[in-house]
Design an enzyme around this catalytic site. Structure first.
Site, PDB file in Angstrom:
ATOM      1  N   TYR A   1      26.899   6.746 -63.478  1.00  0.00           N
ATOM      2  CA  TYR A   1      28.215   6.190 -63.180  1.00  0.00           C
ATOM      3  C   TYR A   1      28.546   5.169 -64.262  1.00  0.00           C
ATOM      4  O   TYR A   1      27.745   4.265 -64.528  1.00  0.00           O
ATOM      5  CB  TYR A   1      28.268   5.520 -61.797  1.00  0.00           C
ATOM      6  CG  TYR A   1      29.620   4.891 -61.556  1.00  0.00           C
ATOM      7  CD1 TYR A   1      30.712   5.675 -61.199  1.00  0.00           C
ATOM      8  CD2 TYR A   1      29.828   3.533 -61.741  1.00  0.00           C
ATOM      9  CE1 TYR A   1      31.985   5.117 -61.046  1.00  0.00           C
ATOM     10  CE2 TYR A   1      31.089   2.956 -61.587  1.00  0.00           C
ATOM     11  CZ  TYR A   1      32.162   3.762 -61.234  1.00  0.00           C
ATOM     12  OH  TYR A   1      33.408   3.206 -61.087  1.00  0.00           O
TER      13      TYR A   1
ATOM     14  N   ASP B   1      24.421   1.326 -70.918  1.00  0.00           N
ATOM     15  CA  ASP B   1      25.390   0.696 -70.028  1.00  0.00           C
ATOM     16  C   ASP B   1      24.614  -0.231 -69.089  1.00  0.00           C
ATOM     17  O   ASP B   1      24.045   0.208 -68.096  1.00  0.00           O
ATOM     18  CB  ASP B   1      26.147   1.802 -69.262  1.00  0.00           C
ATOM     19  CG  ASP B   1      27.092   1.239 -68.210  1.00  0.00           C
ATOM     20  OD1 ASP B   1      27.065   0.016 -67.962  1.00  0.00           O
ATOM     21  OD2 ASP B   1      27.838   2.035 -67.614  1.00  0.00           O
TER      22      ASP B   1
ATOM     23  N   LYS C   1      30.192  -7.257 -65.017  1.00  0.00           N
ATOM     24  CA  LYS C   1      29.797  -7.735 -63.688  1.00  0.00           C
ATOM     25  C   LYS C   1      29.212  -9.151 -63.680  1.00  0.00           C
ATOM     26  O   LYS C   1      29.939 -10.127 -63.624  1.00  0.00           O
ATOM     27  CB  LYS C   1      28.837  -6.747 -63.053  1.00  0.00           C
ATOM     28  CG  LYS C   1      29.505  -5.418 -62.687  1.00  0.00           C
ATOM     29  CD  LYS C   1      28.579  -4.514 -61.945  1.00  0.00           C
ATOM     30  CE  LYS C   1      29.169  -3.162 -61.631  1.00  0.00           C
ATOM     31  NZ  LYS C   1      30.034  -3.134 -60.460  1.00  0.00           N
TER      32      LYS C   1
HETATM   33  C1  LIG Z   1      26.794   1.045 -64.631  1.00  0.00           C
HETATM   34  C2  LIG Z   1      28.259   0.770 -64.500  1.00  0.00           C
HETATM   35  N1  LIG Z   1      29.066   0.976 -65.545  1.00  0.00           N
HETATM   36  C3  LIG Z   1      30.377   0.715 -65.493  1.00  0.00           C
HETATM   37  C4  LIG Z   1      30.964   0.231 -64.335  1.00  0.00           C
HETATM   38  C5  LIG Z   1      32.434  -0.043 -64.300  1.00  0.00           C
HETATM   39  O1  LIG Z   1      32.681  -1.405 -64.280  1.00  0.00           O
HETATM   40  P1  LIG Z   1      34.079  -1.972 -63.736  1.00  0.00           P
HETATM   41  O2  LIG Z   1      34.121  -1.643 -62.276  1.00  0.00           O
HETATM   42  O3  LIG Z   1      34.010  -3.443 -64.027  1.00  0.00           O
HETATM   43  O4  LIG Z   1      35.151  -1.295 -64.507  1.00  0.00           O
HETATM   44  C6  LIG Z   1      30.156   0.018 -63.211  1.00  0.00           C
HETATM   45  C7  LIG Z   1      30.755  -0.471 -61.958  1.00  0.00           C
HETATM   46  O5  LIG Z   1      30.226  -0.329 -60.882  1.00  0.00           O
HETATM   47  C8  LIG Z   1      28.766   0.286 -63.299  1.00  0.00           C
HETATM   48  O6  LIG Z   1      27.958   0.097 -62.244  1.00  0.00           O
END
Ligand SMILES: Cc1ncc(COP(=O)(O)O)c(C=O)c1O
Length: 432
Positions: A148, A249, A278
């Site tokens: 994700y 990520d 986050k």
């Molecule tokens: C691993 C990962 N990447 C990207 C995102 C996307 O971040 P945002 O919700 O701040 O756009 C999330 C959000 O849960 C995530 O867990």
């Protein structure tokens, strides 16, 4: 506030406001939070809930943190926002300096943006621009199933093709290469055959592939799975062998959540590009960063466009940078690693034995993340009511009941979270 005005507010909310992944005609029940302090969310009727979610991984220090409040107030009275084009400021410079210092060696150039998804888009642009004048055929990404990476289109294209949103947006999403999710769990015996799929797919397609995108060690919203660090180490080697960049990520895993400051440290690797979000502001404001090596940055900058093609309005927002600086300072000033280890031990004690429960298929813990995977899907609406009645804020999805509390949680509060999870497993929370 009177009961009547509150019900008016809730009615307006239901009729006019979309919440994440909800329907406008059949909205899920929503709780009205009035304030938050420490690990507690206070509802507008005075009910206090122990927060097991850290507002989706973000509130690592809990809520209403004096030094974070102070940093924001001080910055707000100086300058809340100013454009980043042609202008710079101390909050952004200090933050980028800290990020370069604390992330794995070699990540030296920082692009600030507004949210995790956008930082993923930026990372994908970096990878494509890196290859643009060297090998223009390299425009696709390879990624692992169960991933994700966010809800914007580039990010969605590298989310899991089955549990992501691919079907809904077929025809619009860029097609990418998917390999099986790492088969060997964090603590299992390593087997080199776990790399076969990645190696073969790279061997066959590397001329088209700009980068491997993955969540290091913990796959979050795509399944809350923890995989073997050797997979990450070997993936980095394969990327080098096949001339493919590695994008880590770390939006969910960064800032200590897995027991290391960044999950890449479990494998002792430096990715070519790293996304952070986050917890970067301690959950106070939306902010993200994409870091890369000088080599990648210079290659992009020496390319035909000479620039990285991105520039959001709120780039480097001073308020967000100021609170991020305060959050990182607070984290580094505390013995966060011992705290996270302690939470890990308590989660192991409180959750791992639930693996024997008749409704449970797996129980796993890593750092301050505890996960219970269930046999049947959980009815979110039913479960949420029960959790609130029992005084906690836990928001399951699908067959996953999971918690990642703020690091400041006390033993007693964490024990309550674990006990409540145990209790609801025997209740009627299942999707019919
Ligand atoms: C691993 C990962 N990447 C990207 C995102 C996307 O971040 P945002 O919700 O701040 O756009 C999330 C959000 O849960 C995530 O867990």
């Amino acid at each position: 506030m009177t009961q009547k005005t509150n019900s008016d507010l809730m009615k307006f909310d239901q009729q006019h406001i979309w919440h994440p992944y909800t329907s406008m005609t059949k909205p899920l029940p929503c709780y009205h939070v009035d304030s938050a302090d420490g690990v507690y969310l206070t509802l507008n009727d005075g009910t206090q809930l122990i927060d097991g979610m850290s507002s989706w991984w973000a509130s690592i220090h809990g809520y209403n943190v004096p030094s974070l409040n102070q940093a924001m107030q001080a910055q707000a009275s100086k300058m809340s926002h100013v454009m980043f084009g042609g202008i710079t400021h101390e909050p952004a410079i200090n933050l980028c300096k800290k990020l370069v210092d604390i992330t794995p060696d070699g990540l030296e150039c920082v692009f600030l943006s507004d949210s995790g998804s956008v930082s993923v888009e930026v990372s994908m642009k970096m990878a494509i621009q890196y290859w643009h004048h060297q090998q223009p055929s390299k425009k696709k990404f390879i990624t692992i199933r169960n991933g994700y990476h966010g809800d914007t289109f580039g990010a969605m294209s590298v989310c899991d093709p089955d549990n992501g949103m691919h079907e809904l947006f077929t025809g619009f999403l860029a097609p990418q290469f998917f390999i099986d999710a790492p088969s060997i769990k964090f603590n299992e015996q390593w087997q080199q055959s776990a790399m076969d799929d990645l190696e073969q797919t790279l061997e066959d397609n590397h001329q088209q592939i700009a980068a491997l995108m993955l969540e290091p060690i913990v796959q979050g919203a795509g399944g809350m799975k923890f995989y073997h660090p050797e997979f990450l180490r070997q993936a980095k080697l394969l990327c080098e062998r096949y001339d493919v960049l590695l994008i880590a990520d770390e939006i969910a895993t960064g800032f200590g959540r897995t027991g290391k400051l960044f999950a890449c440290e479990h494998a002792e690797i430096t990715p070519d590009i790293m996304c952070l979000g986050k917890g970067i502001t301690g959950g106070y404001m939306t902010l993200a960063a994409t870091l890369t090596t000088r080599h990648v940055a210079e290659t992009i900058s020496n390319g035909p466009s000479g620039v990285l093609m991105h520039g959001p309005t709120f780039m480097g927002n001073p308020l967000a940078c100021a609170v991020a600086n305060a959050s990182i300072d607070l984290l580094m000033a505390t013995d966060w690693q011992t705290r996270v280890q302690h939470i890990e031990q308590q989660l192991q004690h409180g959750l791992l034995s639930l693996a024997d429960h008749e409704q449970v298929t797996d129980a796993r813990v890593l750092g301050s993340i505890g996960v219970i995977e269930t046999k049947q899907s959980i009815d979110l609406a039913k479960a949420q009511v029960l959790f609130v009645e029992l005084g906690v804020w836990i928001r399951p999805f699908g067959k996953l009941l999971y918690i990642m509390p703020p690091y400041i949680i006390s033993d007693a509060e964490l024990a309550t979270l674990c006990n409540v999870i145990k209790q609801v497993l025997s209740a009627d929370i299942w999707y019919q």
